[in-house]
Motif scaffolding. Structure first.
Motif, short mmCIF file in Angstrom:
data_model
loop_
_atom_site.label_atom_id
_atom_site.label_comp_id
_atom_site.label_asym_id
_atom_site.label_seq_id
_atom_site.Cartn_x
_atom_site.Cartn_y
_atom_site.Cartn_z
N TYR A 179 1.01 -1.22 -0.26
CA TYR A 179 0.05 -0.26 0.24
C TYR A 179 0.77 1.74 0.06
O TYR A 179 0.61 2.41 -0.49
N ILE A 180 2.12 1.06 0.34
CA ILE A 180 3.16 2.23 0.47
C ILE A 180 4.09 2.71 -1.22
O ILE A 180 3.41 3.16 -1.58
N ALA A 181 4.33 1.63 -1.64
CA ALA A 181 4.74 1.61 -2.86
C ALA A 181 2.58 1.51 -3.55
O ALA A 181 3.50 2.57 -5.39
N LEU A 182 1.76 1.33 -4.12
CA LEU A 182 0.84 1.12 -4.95
C LEU A 182 0.02 1.24 -3.85
O LEU A 182 -1.04 0.92 -3.30
N PRO A 183 -0.40 3.29 -2.94
CA PRO A 183 -0.90 3.43 -2.78
C PRO A 183 -2.61 3.29 -3.15
O PRO A 183 -3.47 2.71 -2.16
N ALA A 184 -3.16 2.81 -4.37
CA ALA A 184 -3.81 3.10 -4.84
C ALA A 184 -3.90 1.97 -5.70
O ALA A 184 -3.28 1.83 -7.21
N ILE A 185 -4.92 0.50 -5.97
CA ILE A 185 -5.25 -0.33 -7.14
C ILE A 185 -5.74 0.00 -8.14
O ILE A 185 -7.04 1.01 -7.77
N ASN A 186 -5.27 0.67 -9.67
CA ASN A 186 -6.16 0.79 -10.53
C ASN A 186 -6.16 1.77 -10.30
O ASN A 186 -7.62 2.52 -11.04
N SER A 187 -5.59 2.91 -10.03
CA SER A 187 -5.76 4.44 -9.85
C SER A 187 -5.74 5.06 -11.13
O SER A 187 -3.89 5.05 -11.89
N ASP A 188 -6.61 5.55 -12.34
CA ASP A 188 -5.97 6.76 -13.59
C ASP A 188 -5.16 7.65 -12.71
O ASP A 188 -4.58 8.25 -14.11
N GLN A 189 -5.37 7.99 -11.45
CA GLN A 189 -4.63 9.71 -11.32
C GLN A 189 -3.18 8.99 -10.46
O GLN A 189 -2.63 10.22 -9.95
N GLN A 190 -2.57 7.52 -10.87
CA GLN A 190 -1.51 6.78 -10.24
C GLN A 190 -0.59 7.77 -10.91
O GLN A 190 -0.11 7.20 -12.24
N ASP A 191 0.90 8.69 -10.50
CA ASP A 191 2.11 8.55 -10.87
C ASP A 191 3.39 8.49 -9.90
O ASP A 191 3.19 9.25 -9.12
N PRO A 192 4.47 7.90 -10.17
CA PRO A 192 4.57 7.18 -11.51
C PRO A 192 3.88 5.86 -11.70
O PRO A 192 3.32 6.03 -11.19
#
Length: 515
Positions: A179-192
């Motif tokens: 959850y730290i490296a990937l806070p949201a699964i399948n988030s269109d706003q996630q960057d990078p």
């Protein structure tokens, strides 16, 4: 083979209680019998799970050529066993071992290591570096049509990665660091784009969505099986699937949230997925399921027994219990569901106490590192305080059980790795104001000591480190000297700064020794 046999023999002697034989071996060679942590490392090495530092030296352009050939084969022949094997080999998780990077005085305070990180630094990576970027570039209709056929491969690779983390002591059935490296699964706003082993989560999610588009019944069965697997990562994937329309019945996902004393309703590992599930599907609850869920939320997080010498005040207890209750009730209300009277009353009470953040999305926006340099500076200042309570106080009280706060340390480290100039310029802005956050500097130097960042970090960060006050260098002496040590054999500029930093370190070291 001899090493493997020796490890087996030592384990057999210990299991059979033959202490005399073991003592005799130690009397002749004190370090002949490795301890449990070192045996773990040996097992990983012998099983081929340790990544060689010389491996994968090909450039990114070479990797793209390999994947272009793979893509052409996929286009012509479809998903064959050979293509599966090749992709699995490139995506296989492996451990990268490095020299330990201690904070000041940590090395001296370690008598008997209890964690592998006290023996050496490590990170979990994929066999092929930067593969997530290359796969993103080859994505087309052929790749999309192949995703459902590759789902089981991605799932097994992710399971292997989490099992490796368990071997290293960094994951178990109730915790992992996804959850730290990937806070949201399948988030269109996630960057990078997610990198390293967490990119396997994104690949598995993409494959599941492709299945969901063509065979919703199979997708439902897959999601149900995920919740039965160990590790929060698979629980997150199951909860994400449940947030999709017409996938998991409300009665089913309520059972998931209430299982094991409502464990998965509360931890930060699953908090964002739970919040999105409640917002997107809460209005579909039957009256009976709504009553059960609201009762569990109003009861609050399960409080673990505190140490006998710990006597937290009532205000701290109220914060730990009340705040997550408010977040979950607010998420249900946001779905359009009309809360029952007791839940409405409690939410109104808590909303006057905890006005902000209003939901998990706002909470994560306030905690996760921003994307811009301008926003990163105030975020770093805020991370030094943890209002209204210190992180240590919260974690000491919670005993790690509710895990209400994510780690600023891990989030900042990811920024330093993936956005070097953002992190450096933010630290530079703080330095202009006379602010030198030692913990953030230590994590930055740790990240910048990685092989692919050495030249760039020394080129641009060395002049700023040279200006660092002596008192700051004294606090993070191990971090500064560790960074200097790894760059000293490769630098071709700022040699005067290198000598100056070494001189300052010895000056500080001498003062501390005399003191």
């Amino acid at each position: 083979m001899k090493t493997r046999e020796a490890l087996h023999d030592f384990a057999s002697l210990e299991r059979d209680g033959k202490t005399a034989v073991l003592d005799e071996i130690r009397s002749r060679s004190p370090k002949a019998i490795p301890g449990p942590l070192m045996r773990t490392l040996w097992r990983l090495l012998l099983s081929g799970r340790v990544k060689s530092s010389g491996r994968d030296s090909d450039s990114y352009s070479d990797l793209c050529l390999v994947l272009d050939r793979w893509k052409e084969d996929l286009k012509q022949e479809g998903v064959t066993a050979t293509l599966r094997w090749e992709l699995r080999e490139m995506l296989a998780p492996q451990v990268v071992l490095k020299k330990p990077f201690f904070r000041d005085n940590e090395a001296e305070n370690i008598d008997e290591p209890t964690q592998i990180s006290q023996l050496m630094d490590w990170e979990l990576a994929l066999t092929t570096d930067h593969l997530h970027l290359a796969l993103h570039e080859i994505a087309d209709e052929h790749w999309t049509s192949a995703l459902p056929l590759l789902l089981e491969d991605f799932q097994q690779l992710l399971r292997d990665a989490l099992d490796l983390l368990r071997e290293l002591g960094e994951a178990d059935d109730r915790k992992d660091q996804s959850y730290i490296a990937l806070p949201a699964i399948n988030s269109d706003q996630q960057d990078p784009e997610p990198s390293g082993w967490v990119s396997l989560i994104k690949l598995l999610c993409d494959a599941w969505l492709a299945v969901f588009d063509v065979d919703s019944a199979r997708a439902t069965r897959i999601a149900q099986s995920w919740f039965e697997l160990p590790y929060p990562t698979f629980k997150r994937l199951a909860l994400f699937a449940a947030s999709q329309d017409d996938c998991i019945a409300p009665e089913q996902w309520v059972e998931w949230l209430l299982a094991d004393d409502s464990w998965w309703l509360w931890p930060m590992e699953t908090g964002r997925e739970v919040s999105r599930l409640l917002v997107r599907q809460g209005r579909q609850l039957t009256p009976a399921s709504q009553a059960r869920l609201e009762k569990a939320i109003l009861r609050g997080p399960p409080r673990r027994k505190c140490r006998d010498d710990l006597d937290p005040d009532k205000e701290l207890i109220a914060y730990l219990v009340g705040y997550p209750i408010k977040l979950n009730l607010a998420a249900l209300e946001k779905s359009g569901l009309v809360l029952n009277a007791a839940a409405q009353t409690r939410l109104a009470e808590l909303s006057t106490v905890y006005a902000k953040p209003g939901d998990y999305e706002e909470l994560w926006e306030s905690i996760l590192p921003p994307r811009t340099r301008r926003d990163l500076v105030p975020w770093l200042k805020k991370s030094l305080r943890f209002p209204p309570y210190s992180e240590d106080a919260l974690r000491e009280f919670a005993q790690g059980s509710t895990n209400l706060l994510p780690s600023y340390e891990e989030g900042w480290r990811e920024v330093c790795r993936n956005r070097f100039f953002h992190s450096l310029f933010a630290l530079c802005d703080l330095a202009r104001d006379g602010v030198w956050p030692t913990e953030r500097w230590h994590e930055a130097l740790h990240a910048w000591s990685e092989e692919d960042m050495l030249q760039r970090s020394w080129c641009y960060a060395a002049p700023l480190v040279q200006r660092m006050p002596d008192t700051v260098i004294q606090e993070i002496a191990h971090g500064v000297t560790g960074w200097i040590e790894v760059v000293s054999g490769t630098i071709n500029r700022h040699k005067d700064i290198l000598l100056d930093c070494v001189a300052v370190y010895w000056k500080c070291h001498s003062k501390r020794t005399r003191g």
